[in-house]
Motif scaffolding. Structure first.
Motif, PDB file in Angstrom:
ATOM      1  N   LEU A 140      48.936  32.444   8.496  1.00  0.00           N
ATOM      2  CA  LEU A 140      49.031  32.764   9.923  1.00  0.00           C
ATOM      3  C   LEU A 140      48.748  34.251  10.086  1.00  0.00           C
ATOM      4  O   LEU A 140      49.218  35.072   9.290  1.00  0.00           O
ATOM      5  N   ALA A 141      47.974  34.608  11.116  1.00  0.00           N
ATOM      6  CA  ALA A 141      47.644  36.013  11.338  1.00  0.00           C
ATOM      7  C   ALA A 141      47.509  36.307  12.827  1.00  0.00           C
ATOM      8  O   ALA A 141      47.008  35.472  13.596  1.00  0.00           O
ATOM      9  N   LEU A 142      47.965  37.484  13.221  1.00  0.00           N
ATOM     10  CA  LEU A 142      47.688  38.000  14.565  1.00  0.00           C
ATOM     11  C   LEU A 142      46.262  38.527  14.541  1.00  0.00           C
ATOM     12  O   LEU A 142      45.864  39.243  13.601  1.00  0.00           O
ATOM     13  N   VAL A 179      35.411  44.991  16.493  1.00  0.00           N
ATOM     14  CA  VAL A 179      36.715  45.503  16.948  1.00  0.00           C
ATOM     15  C   VAL A 179      37.673  44.368  17.277  1.00  0.00           C
ATOM     16  O   VAL A 179      38.883  44.595  17.385  1.00  0.00           O
ATOM     17  N   ASN A 180      37.139  43.161  17.414  1.00  0.00           N
ATOM     18  CA  ASN A 180      37.977  41.981  17.635  1.00  0.00           C
ATOM     19  C   ASN A 180      38.077  41.127  16.377  1.00  0.00           C
ATOM     20  O   ASN A 180      38.614  40.018  16.427  1.00  0.00           O
ATOM     21  N   ALA A 181      37.552  41.627  15.275  1.00  0.00           N
ATOM     22  CA  ALA A 181      37.559  40.884  14.015  1.00  0.00           C
ATOM     23  C   ALA A 181      38.515  41.520  13.013  1.00  0.00           C
ATOM     24  O   ALA A 181      38.293  41.491  11.805  1.00  0.00           O
ATOM     25  N   MET A 182      39.580  42.116  13.528  1.00  0.00           N
ATOM     26  CA  MET A 182      40.648  42.663  12.687  1.00  0.00           C
ATOM     27  C   MET A 182      41.882  41.769  12.829  1.00  0.00           C
ATOM     28  O   MET A 182      42.075  41.141  13.871  1.00  0.00           O
ATOM     29  N   ALA A 183      42.712  41.743  11.808  1.00  0.00           N
ATOM     30  CA  ALA A 183      43.872  40.848  11.845  1.00  0.00           C
ATOM     31  C   ALA A 183      45.051  41.471  11.106  1.00  0.00           C
ATOM     32  O   ALA A 183      44.892  42.388  10.287  1.00  0.00           O
ATOM     33  N   LEU A 184      46.236  40.967  11.423  1.00  0.00           N
ATOM     34  CA  LEU A 184      47.449  41.304  10.681  1.00  0.00           C
ATOM     35  C   LEU A 184      48.025  39.999  10.143  1.00  0.00           C
ATOM     36  O   LEU A 184      48.439  39.132  10.911  1.00  0.00           O
TER      37      LEU A 184
END
Length: 486
Positions: free
Chosen positions: A33-35, A129-134
């Motif tokens: 699971l990732a934000l 810039v929308n292809a980053m995740a946590l």
């Protein structure tokens, strides 16, 4: 880099407990699971976000099974696209299975294919810039396509080749324009080139999706660069052709201003007037809270009737007679094609119809009757009409601009006095429909409607006159009608 990540995580503090708890629920069940996307981007930009978009290796069915006992409410309206929504402690969370959207080149809706890894999911997103995740629950930062660098450089680029990204979903080209307006970004040269080359593919996207992106763009803090990008790449020719049509060629004598640039300036000036404002001599000014879509659309489109009505006069001037009427018709047609709701279409077109009315005011020669008509014709749009009319002055002549502003101040002051004295928002003829029917001996129908409208006009012209005078005028009018038999 680590300091920047720590600051970004700190901005997510109001949601961290919920996110880590949910992350443990999924990892305990053997799922990732990732934000992802906007919330991560906005955290690095220092922007507040109310969206919590997550992505997972779990299928929609597995996701639903995990969140039902955990959340307070669950909805699956996005199940076809792999999305399950859940409400927990006031936060709305949307969880989407790793996926890749694409068009088959024929239908207007994306085809959904589920992926198998976070990296695969990120590469199919619109921009780096929308292809980053946590990753949750440990908050591991994942940035395989250098989105953080693009964020620092305020550049919009795509994780894969832009022509491939735009083939997956042509709406991303409009999204690029929207992000330039919302986030003050510029598109990478290769992205702009791909937008030009693939502009025609926007036609496979539904009108509703295009409408939503255009609305977000117009409601942004700085829509001008986004709109300019649409025009420069040719996309506006396909989604809002009335805008580039305003680029009327400037003749050698410069006999008219650049209507396109003028319209963008009017939009910006209208935006600047949203919210609280004051007017000399006016005690109470009703504000137009921003951002206001109706006002902004009317400002952007108020002159779209000019290309069709332009005439070069024998004396060297240029005229655009009745362009407000033609413009309202063109706006109605375009907004309907974009599937805007009826109220928005009605209000935008009415403002366009009325935006020149003030110019008949001159130096304040209007009678009270004319002011009453201005008020009643605008109706609930009066506050927006004030802003649109004021914004339509883009002259560089400071003396002329000050004179126009002062004259409109005077008009607003007169309006306030008349409204206070006569409650014009509630104005009605002194005789209602039933009484008109009794006096004339006619039943409800078109003739009675005409009689009512005549008395309403009489009321606006003369002000409060009393029932006797209204009855006398009604009988005078009736004597001239063919239906009276006189």
């Amino acid at each position: 880099m680590r300091d920047l990540q720590r600051r970004a995580v700190a901005r997510l503090a109001p949601h961290l407990e919920l996110l880590t708890e949910l992350g443990r629920v999924f990892t305990a069940a053997g799922h990732e699971l990732a934000l992802v996307g906007g919330p991560v981007r906005d955290a690095f930009l220092g922007r507040r976000t109310s969206d919590l978009d997550l992505t997972t290796s779990a299928s929609p069915e597995q996701t639903e099974a995990l969140v039902r006992p955990w959340g307070e409410a669950v909805w699956d309206i996005g199940r076809a696209f792999g999305t399950i929504g859940v409400l927990k402690d006031g936060d709305k969370v949307e969880i989407t299975t790793y996926r890749a959207d694409a068009y088959d080149g024929q239908t207007r809706k994306p085809v959904v294919a589920f992926g198998s890894s976070l990296t695969e999911d990120l590469v199919r997103r619109d921009f780096t810039v929308n292809a980053m995740a946590l990753r949750l629950p440990d908050l591991e930062f994942v940035d395989p396509y250098d989105g953080l660098r693009a964020l620092a450089e305020r550049t919009l680029d795509t994780p894969t080749a832009p022509e491939v990204s735009f083939a997956d979903d042509p709406l991303r080209m409009l999204r690029a324009a929207r992000f330039t307006a919302q986030l003050d970004f510029r598109v990478a040269p290769r992205v702009e080139t791909a937008m030009r080359e693939r502009a025609s593919t926007i036609e496979i996207v539904s009108a509703e999706r295009i409408r939503d992106e255009l609305s977000k763009l117009v409601l942004a803090d700085n829509p001008r660069p986004g709109l300019a990008l649409l025009v420069d790449t040719g996309l506006a020719e396909l989604v809002l052709p009335e805008l580039p049509a305003l680029q009327l060629e400037i003749d050698e004598h410069h006999r008219h201003k650049d209507v396109y640039q003028h319209s963008l300036t009017v939009l910006e000036q209208a935006m600047a007037l949203e919210g609280p404002r004051s007017v000399p001599g006016v005690e109470t000014v009703e504000p137009v809270p921003g951002p206001d879509l109706v006002l902004r659309l009317a400002a952007l489109l108020h002159d779209i009737g000019k290309p069709a009505t332009r005439r070069f006069e024998s004396g060297g001037g240029v005229s655009f007679h009745h362009h407000e009427v033609v413009g309202a018709k063109l706006a109605r047609k375009r907004l309907r094609a974009l599937r805007f709701d009826k109220d928005t279409i009605r209000d935008v077109c009415r403002l366009i119809e009325l935006h020149l009315r003030f110019h008949g005011y001159g130096e304040g020669q209007w009678t009270d009757s004319a002011v009453r008509r201005y008020i009643t014709d605008a109706g609930p749009l009066l506050s927006r009409l004030h802003l649109l009319t004021r914004s339509d002055s883009t002259t560089r002549n400071r003396r002329k601009a000050a004179r126009l502003a002062s004259t409109y101040d005077e008009l607003e002051a007169r309006i306030e006095k008349l409204q206070a004295a006569e409650e014009l928002g509630k104005v009605r003829p002194e005789l209602d429909g039933n009484r008109i029917g009794e006096i004339l001996g006619i039943p409800p129908g078109p003739v009675l409607g005409r009689a009512y409208q005549h008395l309403l006009a009489f009321r606006l012209d003369q002000g409060p006159v009393g029932e006797d005078a209204a009855r006398e005028e009604l009988l005078r009018w009736w004597a001239e009608q063919p239906e009276s038999g006189q």
